[in-house]
Write a protein that holds these residues in place. Structure first.
Motif, mmCIF file in Angstrom:
data_model
loop_
_atom_site.group_PDB
_atom_site.id
_atom_site.type_symbol
_atom_site.label_atom_id
_atom_site.label_comp_id
_atom_site.label_asym_id
_atom_site.label_seq_id
_atom_site.Cartn_x
_atom_site.Cartn_y
_atom_site.Cartn_z
ATOM 1 N N GLU A 1 -9.114 -3.009 6.130
ATOM 2 C CA GLU A 1 -8.968 -4.612 6.286
ATOM 3 C C GLU A 1 -7.701 -4.515 5.709
ATOM 4 O O GLU A 1 -6.919 -5.586 5.913
ATOM 5 C CB GLU A 1 -10.062 -5.139 5.793
ATOM 6 C CG GLU A 1 -9.999 -6.887 6.097
ATOM 7 C CD GLU A 1 -10.222 -7.177 7.588
ATOM 8 O OE1 GLU A 1 -9.557 -8.169 7.953
ATOM 9 O OE2 GLU A 1 -10.797 -6.486 8.252
ATOM 10 N N LEU A 2 -7.468 -4.237 4.313
ATOM 11 C CA LEU A 2 -6.468 -4.224 3.551
ATOM 12 C C LEU A 2 -5.105 -4.001 4.027
ATOM 13 O O LEU A 2 -4.150 -4.459 4.079
ATOM 14 C CB LEU A 2 -6.628 -3.421 2.218
ATOM 15 C CG LEU A 2 -7.525 -3.733 1.181
ATOM 16 C CD1 LEU A 2 -7.721 -2.996 0.129
ATOM 17 C CD2 LEU A 2 -6.683 -5.152 0.536
ATOM 18 N N TYR A 3 -5.068 -3.073 4.848
ATOM 19 C CA TYR A 3 -3.940 -2.259 5.716
ATOM 20 C C TYR A 3 -3.559 -3.348 6.611
ATOM 21 O O TYR A 3 -2.285 -3.713 6.712
ATOM 22 C CB TYR A 3 -4.172 -0.800 6.373
ATOM 23 C CG TYR A 3 -3.185 -0.473 7.154
ATOM 24 C CD1 TYR A 3 -1.976 0.433 6.677
ATOM 25 C CD2 TYR A 3 -3.264 -0.408 8.499
ATOM 26 C CE1 TYR A 3 -0.954 0.619 7.541
ATOM 27 C CE2 TYR A 3 -2.127 -0.316 9.508
ATOM 28 C CZ TYR A 3 -1.238 0.442 8.738
ATOM 29 O OH TYR A 3 -0.175 0.795 9.643
ATOM 30 N N GLU A 4 -4.664 -3.902 7.483
ATOM 31 C CA GLU A 4 -4.330 -4.764 8.392
ATOM 32 C C GLU A 4 -3.609 -6.044 8.175
ATOM 33 O O GLU A 4 -2.823 -6.570 8.180
ATOM 34 C CB GLU A 4 -5.367 -5.062 9.237
ATOM 35 C CG GLU A 4 -6.052 -3.952 9.966
ATOM 36 C CD GLU A 4 -4.928 -3.557 11.437
ATOM 37 O OE1 GLU A 4 -4.120 -4.251 11.889
ATOM 38 O OE2 GLU A 4 -4.946 -2.387 11.583
ATOM 39 N N LEU B 1 -1.928 -6.544 5.099
ATOM 40 C CA LEU B 1 -0.614 -6.161 4.647
ATOM 41 C C LEU B 1 0.365 -6.177 5.463
ATOM 42 O O LEU B 1 1.704 -5.974 5.039
ATOM 43 C CB LEU B 1 -0.627 -5.045 3.502
ATOM 44 C CG LEU B 1 -1.356 -5.244 2.384
ATOM 45 C CD1 LEU B 1 -1.714 -3.795 1.483
ATOM 46 C CD2 LEU B 1 -0.791 -6.092 1.397
ATOM 47 N N VAL B 2 0.295 -5.912 6.838
ATOM 48 C CA VAL B 2 1.202 -5.560 7.833
ATOM 49 C C VAL B 2 2.268 -6.591 7.752
ATOM 50 O O VAL B 2 3.426 -6.127 7.665
ATOM 51 C CB VAL B 2 0.820 -5.353 9.165
ATOM 52 C CG1 VAL B 2 1.720 -5.044 10.374
ATOM 53 C CG2 VAL B 2 -0.271 -4.131 9.300
ATOM 54 N N ARG B 3 1.979 -8.045 7.733
ATOM 55 C CA ARG B 3 2.886 -8.836 7.754
ATOM 56 C C ARG B 3 2.870 -9.655 6.590
ATOM 57 O O ARG B 3 3.695 -10.574 6.512
ATOM 58 C CB ARG B 3 2.629 -9.773 8.974
ATOM 59 C CG ARG B 3 2.607 -9.334 10.461
ATOM 60 C CD ARG B 3 2.290 -10.243 11.223
ATOM 61 N NE ARG B 3 2.576 -9.828 12.689
ATOM 62 C CZ ARG B 3 2.238 -10.058 13.746
ATOM 63 N NH1 ARG B 3 1.720 -11.553 13.823
ATOM 64 N NH2 ARG B 3 2.301 -9.776 15.159
ATOM 65 N N ALA B 4 2.098 -9.364 5.511
ATOM 66 C CA ALA B 4 2.464 -9.956 4.302
ATOM 67 C C ALA B 4 3.558 -10.039 3.337
ATOM 68 O O ALA B 4 4.273 -8.920 3.474
ATOM 69 C CB ALA B 4 0.998 -9.717 3.477
ATOM 70 N N ARG B 5 3.695 -11.003 2.710
ATOM 71 C CA ARG B 5 4.916 -11.220 1.619
ATOM 72 C C ARG B 5 4.512 -10.835 0.260
ATOM 73 O O ARG B 5 5.284 -10.936 -0.618
ATOM 74 C CB ARG B 5 5.425 -12.634 1.601
ATOM 75 C CG ARG B 5 6.243 -12.718 2.925
ATOM 76 C CD ARG B 5 6.827 -14.304 2.804
ATOM 77 N NE ARG B 5 5.977 -15.288 3.471
ATOM 78 C CZ ARG B 5 6.126 -16.666 3.426
ATOM 79 N NH1 ARG B 5 7.015 -17.088 2.428
ATOM 80 N NH2 ARG B 5 5.340 -17.317 3.914
ATOM 81 N N PHE B 6 3.319 -10.057 0.129
ATOM 82 C CA PHE B 6 2.879 -9.291 -1.025
ATOM 83 C C PHE B 6 2.231 -8.087 -0.847
ATOM 84 O O PHE B 6 2.377 -7.660 0.478
ATOM 85 C CB PHE B 6 1.634 -10.183 -1.609
ATOM 86 C CG PHE B 6 0.440 -10.368 -0.769
ATOM 87 C CD1 PHE B 6 -0.472 -9.490 -0.357
ATOM 88 C CD2 PHE B 6 0.641 -11.794 -0.287
ATOM 89 C CE1 PHE B 6 -1.429 -9.918 0.239
ATOM 90 C CE2 PHE B 6 -0.496 -11.949 0.632
ATOM 91 C CZ PHE B 6 -1.515 -11.150 1.141
ATOM 92 N N THR B 7 2.413 -7.135 -1.625
ATOM 93 C CA THR B 7 2.071 -5.824 -1.368
ATOM 94 C C THR B 7 0.735 -5.430 -1.917
ATOM 95 O O THR B 7 0.241 -5.932 -2.644
ATOM 96 C CB THR B 7 3.184 -4.762 -2.119
ATOM 97 O OG1 THR B 7 3.059 -5.047 -3.684
ATOM 98 C CG2 THR B 7 4.729 -5.294 -1.976
ATOM 99 N N ALA B 8 0.431 -4.073 -1.709
ATOM 100 C CA ALA B 8 -0.701 -3.430 -2.334
ATOM 101 C C ALA B 8 -0.827 -3.661 -3.835
ATOM 102 O O ALA B 8 -2.040 -3.629 -4.389
ATOM 103 C CB ALA B 8 -0.974 -1.893 -1.791
#
Length: 246
Positions: free
Chosen positions: A147-150, A152-159
């Protein structure tokens, strides 16, 4: 497709806006519809509350869609949070809201703000892409790796940002939902300790400190715990934040 032309065209526009805010030009480009048709349908959806405009004039999902979702789910957390949000507003002077994650969206399900001048961006039922801001970070930070990976795909923040959120237990920064504001967000825990919602306290950037102080974090954390306890007492919605089912 439904086979009803105007409904299918409206559905295409809603699908586009569900992913990200869009200008009329972008709606035309991505939908393949003519400019007059796109404008006519988009304005009609806006009049019905199914679309609205953000401060930049872009089309975004309207509050009516979110309100229908809240009512259909019988959201127990939204039903029990009123006194807690009102007390937070009185104590801090900051607008207090609850956000749920619905797939790729973050939706405001409750708010302490009932004034006539309340910003449309924070209205109950308003949904926005969960790609930026403190609420989106809190709603995603404790999810499972897939769920984290999905998310983060278009997020403006990172892991790395989300790792910091997990370490601190909260997120803080500019709020894209209401430009010009800064927000503090903390998770509301449901059954099993999962994040069921984000409690968000927001105020004008000029009034907010560079780093949240002990009074703000203490008030937010105490309120989030109270909301989690109230949810468990009502034996309410135990669905994880990212779930879309009923």
């Amino acid at each position: 497709m439904s086979g009803v032309g105007v409904l299918d065209k409206a559905s295409v526009l809603l699908d586009i806006v569900e992913s990200r805010p869009a200008t009329l030009v972008q709606l035309v480009a991505h939908s393949g519809l003519s400019r007059p048709t796109t404008y006519r349908i988009a304005v009609a959806l806006e009049r019905l509350g199914l679309l609205t405009r953000d401060p930049q004039g872009r089309f975004v999902l309207g509050p009516r869609l979110g309100l229908l979702a809240v009512e259909a789910r019988g959201d127990r957390l939204a039903q029990v949070c009123g006194p807690v949000l009102a007390e937070l507003y009185e104590r801090t002077g900051l607008d207090a809201r609850l956000y749920r994650r619905r797939g790729r969206l973050q939706m405001c399900v409750a708010s302490s703000v009932d004034r006539g001048d309340a910003p449309e961006a924070g209205a109950v039922g308003t949904a926005r892409p969960a790609t930026a801001g403190p609420a989106a970070q809190v709603l995603l930070a404790w999810e499972e790796p897939e769920e984290l990976y999905e998310g983060l795909v278009r997020a403006r923040f990172t892991a790395a940002h989300l790792a910091q959120v997990r370490h601190r237990g909260w997120a803080y920064g500019p709020d894209p939902v209401a430009p010009g504001t800064v927000s503090y967000a903390v998770p509301v825990r449901g059954a099993g300790g999962g994040t069921t919602a984000a409690l968000v306290l927001s105020g004008p950037a000029a009034r907010m400190p560079q780093v949240p102080g002990r009074a703000l974090t203490g008030s937010g954390t105490d309120a989030a715990v109270a909301l989690g306890d109230a949810l468990l007492r009502t034996r309410g919605d135990l669905i994880p934040a990212g779930a879309t089912g009923s």
